[in-house]
Design a protein around this motif. Structure first.
Motif, PDB file in Angstrom:
ATOM      1  N   THR A  58     -13.580   1.775  18.185  1.00 47.09           N
ATOM      2  CA  THR A  58     -14.219   1.126  18.282  1.00 47.09           C
ATOM      3  C   THR A  58     -16.033   0.709  17.763  1.00 47.09           C
ATOM      4  OG1 THR A  58     -13.151   1.068  19.884  1.00 47.09           O
ATOM      5  CG2 THR A  58     -14.725  -0.428  20.654  1.00 47.09           C
ATOM      6  N   LEU A  59     -16.600   1.725  18.049  1.00 46.46           N
ATOM      7  CA  LEU A  59     -18.242   1.409  17.953  1.00 46.46           C
ATOM      8  C   LEU A  59     -18.353   1.370  16.094  1.00 46.46           C
ATOM      9  CD1 LEU A  59     -18.667   4.121  20.702  1.00 46.46           C
ATOM     10  CD2 LEU A  59     -19.247   1.423  21.393  1.00 46.46           C
ATOM     11  N   MET A  60     -18.187   2.519  15.369  1.00 42.55           N
ATOM     12  CA  MET A  60     -18.498   2.258  14.006  1.00 42.55           C
ATOM     13  C   MET A  60     -18.005   1.395  13.235  1.00 42.55           C
ATOM     14  SD  MET A  60     -17.783   6.052  13.319  1.00 42.55           S
ATOM     15  CE  MET A  60     -16.440   6.655  14.164  1.00 42.55           C
ATOM     16  N   PHE A  61     -16.694   0.466  13.899  1.00 40.59           N
ATOM     17  CA  PHE A  61     -15.888  -0.341  12.908  1.00 40.59           C
ATOM     18  C   PHE A  61     -15.311  -1.598  13.623  1.00 40.59           C
ATOM     19  CE2 PHE A  61     -14.457   3.277  11.610  1.00 40.59           C
ATOM     20  CZ  PHE A  61     -14.662   3.493   9.990  1.00 40.59           C
ATOM     21  N   GLN A  62     -15.636  -3.335  12.544  1.00 36.22           N
ATOM     22  CA  GLN A  62     -14.996  -4.030  13.082  1.00 36.22           C
ATOM     23  C   GLN A  62     -13.458  -4.727  12.534  1.00 36.22           C
ATOM     24  OE1 GLN A  62     -18.794  -6.208  11.751  1.00 36.22           O
ATOM     25  NE2 GLN A  62     -18.343  -7.504  13.561  1.00 36.22           N
ATOM     26  N   ARG A  63     -13.004  -5.315  12.983  1.00 44.29           N
ATOM     27  CA  ARG A  63     -11.873  -5.791  12.736  1.00 44.29           C
ATOM     28  C   ARG A  63     -11.722  -7.492  12.622  1.00 44.29           C
ATOM     29  NH1 ARG A  63      -9.855  -2.961  18.138  1.00 44.29           N
ATOM     30  NH2 ARG A  63     -12.065  -3.624  18.436  1.00 44.29           N
ATOM     31  N   LEU A  64     -10.526  -7.998  11.713  1.00 44.12           N
ATOM     32  CA  LEU A  64     -10.928  -9.029  11.620  1.00 44.12           C
ATOM     33  C   LEU A  64     -10.915 -10.025  13.011  1.00 44.12           C
ATOM     34  CD1 LEU A  64      -7.973  -9.911   8.905  1.00 44.12           C
ATOM     35  CD2 LEU A  64     -10.733 -10.007   8.539  1.00 44.12           C
ATOM     36  N   VAL A  65     -10.031  -9.212  14.469  1.00 45.79           N
ATOM     37  CA  VAL A  65     -10.294 -10.131  15.418  1.00 45.79           C
ATOM     38  C   VAL A  65     -10.211  -8.394  16.512  1.00 45.79           C
ATOM     39  CG1 VAL A  65      -9.180 -12.647  15.053  1.00 45.79           C
ATOM     40  CG2 VAL A  65      -7.619 -10.106  15.414  1.00 45.79           C
ATOM     41  N   ARG A  66     -10.542  -9.069  17.993  1.00 44.82           N
ATOM     42  CA  ARG A  66     -10.134  -8.065  18.790  1.00 44.82           C
ATOM     43  C   ARG A  66      -9.677  -9.120  19.725  1.00 44.82           C
ATOM     44  NH1 ARG A  66     -16.876  -7.803  18.109  1.00 44.82           N
ATOM     45  NH2 ARG A  66     -17.585  -9.891  19.481  1.00 44.82           N
ATOM     46  N   TRP A  67      -9.258  -8.435  21.095  1.00 41.61           N
ATOM     47  CA  TRP A  67      -9.768  -8.624  22.334  1.00 41.61           C
ATOM     48  C   TRP A  67     -10.664  -9.123  23.222  1.00 41.61           C
ATOM     49  CZ3 TRP A  67      -4.412  -9.904  23.561  1.00 41.61           C
ATOM     50  CH2 TRP A  67      -3.477  -8.824  23.030  1.00 41.61           C
ATOM     51  N   LYS A  68     -10.277 -10.366  23.497  1.00 42.51           N
ATOM     52  CA  LYS A  68     -11.762 -11.140  23.878  1.00 42.51           C
ATOM     53  C   LYS A  68     -12.807  -9.928  25.332  1.00 42.51           C
ATOM     54  CE  LYS A  68     -10.971 -15.219  24.330  1.00 42.51           C
ATOM     55  NZ  LYS A  68     -10.750 -16.537  25.059  1.00 42.51           N
ATOM     56  N   ILE A  75      -7.281 -13.452  22.675  1.00 44.39           N
ATOM     57  CA  ILE A  75      -8.190 -13.163  20.853  1.00 44.39           C
ATOM     58  C   ILE A  75      -8.905 -13.658  20.742  1.00 44.39           C
ATOM     59  CG2 ILE A  75      -7.635 -12.468  18.750  1.00 44.39           C
ATOM     60  CD1 ILE A  75      -4.578 -11.611  19.932  1.00 44.39           C
ATOM     61  N   GLU A  76     -10.221 -13.000  20.442  1.00 46.50           N
ATOM     62  CA  GLU A  76     -11.471 -13.493  19.288  1.00 46.50           C
ATOM     63  C   GLU A  76     -11.254 -12.975  17.794  1.00 46.50           C
ATOM     64  OE1 GLU A  76     -14.185 -13.046  21.868  1.00 46.50           O
ATOM     65  OE2 GLU A  76     -15.101 -11.450  21.567  1.00 46.50           O
ATOM     66  N   GLY A  77     -12.555 -13.659  17.494  1.00 49.47           N
ATOM     67  CA  GLY A  77     -13.311 -13.234  16.109  1.00 49.47           C
ATOM     68  C   GLY A  77     -13.973 -12.201  15.347  1.00 49.47           C
ATOM     69  N   ASP A  78     -13.936 -11.444  15.273  1.00 53.98           N
ATOM     70  CA  ASP A  78     -14.308  -9.988  14.674  1.00 53.98           C
ATOM     71  C   ASP A  78     -15.433 -10.143  13.453  1.00 53.98           C
ATOM     72  OD1 ASP A  78     -15.904  -8.029  15.487  1.00 53.98           O
ATOM     73  OD2 ASP A  78     -14.262  -6.425  15.492  1.00 53.98           O
ATOM     74  N   LEU A  79     -14.354  -9.824  12.499  1.00 53.27           N
ATOM     75  CA  LEU A  79     -14.852 -10.720  11.096  1.00 53.27           C
ATOM     76  C   LEU A  79     -14.572 -11.882  11.376  1.00 53.27           C
ATOM     77  CD1 LEU A  79     -13.900  -6.757   9.433  1.00 53.27           C
ATOM     78  CD2 LEU A  79     -16.194  -8.373   9.836  1.00 53.27           C
ATOM     79  N   ALA A  80     -13.440 -12.383  11.456  1.00 56.28           N
ATOM     80  CA  ALA A  80     -13.312 -13.314  11.025  1.00 56.28           C
ATOM     81  C   ALA A  80     -13.672 -14.765  11.823  1.00 56.28           C
ATOM     82  CB  ALA A  80     -11.826 -13.762  11.276  1.00 56.28           C
ATOM     83  N   ALA A  81     -14.663 -15.986  11.035  1.00 54.47           N
ATOM     84  CA  ALA A  81     -14.765 -16.476  12.036  1.00 54.47           C
ATOM     85  C   ALA A  81     -13.810 -17.076  11.806  1.00 54.47           C
ATOM     86  CB  ALA A  81     -16.109 -17.234  10.875  1.00 54.47           C
ATOM     87  N   SER A  82     -12.977 -17.888  11.549  1.00 56.69           N
ATOM     88  CA  SER A  82     -12.363 -18.478  12.354  1.00 56.69           C
ATOM     89  C   SER A  82     -10.301 -18.444  11.616  1.00 56.69           C
ATOM     90  CB  SER A  82     -11.951 -20.371  11.947  1.00 56.69           C
ATOM     91  OG  SER A  82     -12.217 -20.208  10.714  1.00 56.69           O
TER      92      SER A  82
END
Length: 513
Positions: A58-68, A75-82
């Motif tokens: 969770t500290l090293m990586f990003q996903r497209l989206v993540r729990w807010k 759910i909110e964007g992580d790597l995804a802007a939209s």
């Protein structure tokens, strides 16, 4: 775990406490030291199946989206802007945030995302998480910042799937460079980068972006519960999880420490081998749940830091619905076994447990052994170190359950997954990659597979509720033990500590005085 190992860990912690002055200063405020009871066997998100690894991923990586947030309110964007979905619900198009780079300098673009999902779905990788992502039937890259995922049928929980740690995006260059050793050389794009890992001793992450609150985060596995408490008291750790219930008063009385108790979605159980007697008979799977006194386990072993299960999932899990708890009735259990085996069940039940992974796991397992002996069953008991335990249980082999679990009749495991689809499907749908017990029920398969593509939320939840009823009252897959609570202790200077109910703490949100 051997007795010698236990003695060494306790002696080391005791020596550390004895050689530090009273009120010894904590480590530098730019370093956070986190300890818990188990290590992991890989830091490759695609093949990892342990929560301890998820804490670092969770500290090293990003996903497209993540729990807010930890309440899973959205759910909110992580790597995804939209993102957007097609009218038929089959296509999900994501626009990526521009300019993001992996820790090795390569670009986090749509091709990198495609590489990761293709790798997850490739059967040659053998990911235990593969079945979660096979709903994705096609992936198209429009440009560097646009990717479309297509499914063969609408997937109600697509965004939930993409929130899983296994959906973390690794550097394709690093995966190709390190090959089979990638799990020991992970490269992501999160606020921290991998620095070192000495199995059984420690892992170190280094701050890699302005959002990193610490210069370093150190993760140390300390299997012995008493040793974890001593490490805190000596100032060698900032945060420790799975504090033994009997040590909570001691922590509360220490002016330099704080006790934090957080609800958990973890349910701990003995998973049953449904491919060999006696648990190939659903009647005896029900009977054995009457053989143990769950309330006594919660009261006497967990000191009230848990609850008696009343469903095949814990409170806080999507689809939870309370049912009538199993009554403690060893005479009934004995009669059921006698009816199924008039001459007696003469085979020795092989029981496996880990130690230090779940709250009082070994002690609870030993109590269960006593309950089973009391109804006339012969048992053989083995305690495992967590990493070896995982490797053995999940090792593929021919026959039986299809896994190394075939060698045992029952083994202690737990799960904290909060979403109904993955919580239930991965362990209970016929042939799934984490179905270690060989459980197979056509009604459960139909309900869970149908719920995955049901877009009406009420009908979807009805399917999960019916599945839970069957799994509890008719054909239980497990010997249910307890729903645990998170018992965490920190140094007094640690603030803003929070954790998901599935027991992944937000370490980068912590502040340290």
């Amino acid at each position: 775990m051997t007795l010698a190992f236990k003695r060494r860990s306790l002696l080391a912690a005791t020596f550390a406490a004895a050689t530090l002055p009273a009120g010894a200063a904590q480590a530098a405020s730019d370093t956070l030291t986190f300890i818990e009871g188990s290590d992991f066997d890989t830091l490759d998100p695609a093949i990892s199946r342990t929560r301890s690894a998820e804490i670092l991923m969770t500290l090293m990586f990003q996903r497209l989206v993540r729990w807010k947030d930890t309440s899973l309110s959205g759910i909110e964007g992580d790597l995804a802007a939209s993102w957007s979905t097609s009218a038929d619900g089959l296509r999900w198009t994501f626009r990526l945030k521009p300019g993001v780079r992996f820790h090795d300098g390569s670009a986090v673009d749509a091709e990198a995302v495609k590489f990761n999902f293709d790798r997850l779905r490739d059967p040659r990788l053998g990911s235990p998480n593969r079945s979660l992502f096979t709903v994705i039937t096609d992936i198209q890259v429009a440009d560097a910042e646009t990717i479309t995922l297509t499914s063969g049928a609408p997937v109600a929980g697509m965004l939930e799937i993409l929130c899983e740690s296994s959906a973390s995006i690794s550097s394709p260059a690093a995966v190709q460079r390190f090959g089979r050793n990638y799990g020991r050389n992970p490269v992501g794009s999160g606020p921290y980068k991998f620095e070192e890992w000495t199995p059984g001793e420690r892992s170190v992450l280094a701050g890699a972006s302005p959002s990193a609150r610490f210069r370093r985060i150190i993760y140390r596995p300390v299997p012995e519960a008493e040793a974890r408490v001593i490490e805190l008291e000596s100032g060698n750790a900032d945060i420790a999880t799975s504090i033994p219930p009997e040590a909570t008063a001691r922590v509360r009385a220490n002016p330099r420490l704080k006790l934090v108790v957080i609800p958990s979605s973890f349910q701990v159980f003995f998973e049953l081998n449904h491919k060999r007697p006696p648990f190939d008979n659903p009647r005896l799977c029900r009977a054995i749940n009457h053989a143990i006194d769950q309330q006594a386990i919660v009261d006497r072993i967990l000191s009230g830091f848990g609850s008696v299960p009343d469903a095949p999932v814990a409170p806080g899990v999507q689809s939870y619905q309370a049912q009538a708890p199993y009554r403690f009735d060893p005479d009934f259990a004995k009669r059921e076994f006698a009816a199924a085996f008039p001459g007696g069940f003469n085979e020795t039940l092989v029981m496996w447990t880990c130690s230090g992974r779940y709250l009082k796991d070994q002690q609870v397992a030993e109590a269960v052994q006593g309950y089973l002996n009391a109804i006339g069953l012969k048992t053989e008991f083995r305690v495992w170190e967590w990493a070896s335990y995982q490797q053995t249980l999940y090792r593929r082999q021919q026959g039986g359950t299809g896994f190394g679990s075939s060698a045992a009749h029952m083994w202690v495991l737990g799960t904290s997954i909060p979403t109904a689809d993955w919580r239930l499907s991965r362990r209970l749908v016929t042939g799934q990659s984490a179905n270690l017990g060989g459980y197979s029920n056509p009604r459960i398969d139909a309900l869970l597979n149908g719920a995955r593509t049901e877009l009406d939320p009420d009908r979807r939840m009805e399917a999960y509720h019916e599945a839970n009823r069957i799994l509890w009252a008719e054909e239980p897959p497990n010997l249910f033990l307890y729903n645990q609570k998170q018992i965490i202790a920190t140094q007094r200077g640690i603030d803003n500590f929070d954790a998901f109910a599935f027991e992944v703490p937000l370490l980068n949100e912590v502040t340290k005085a």
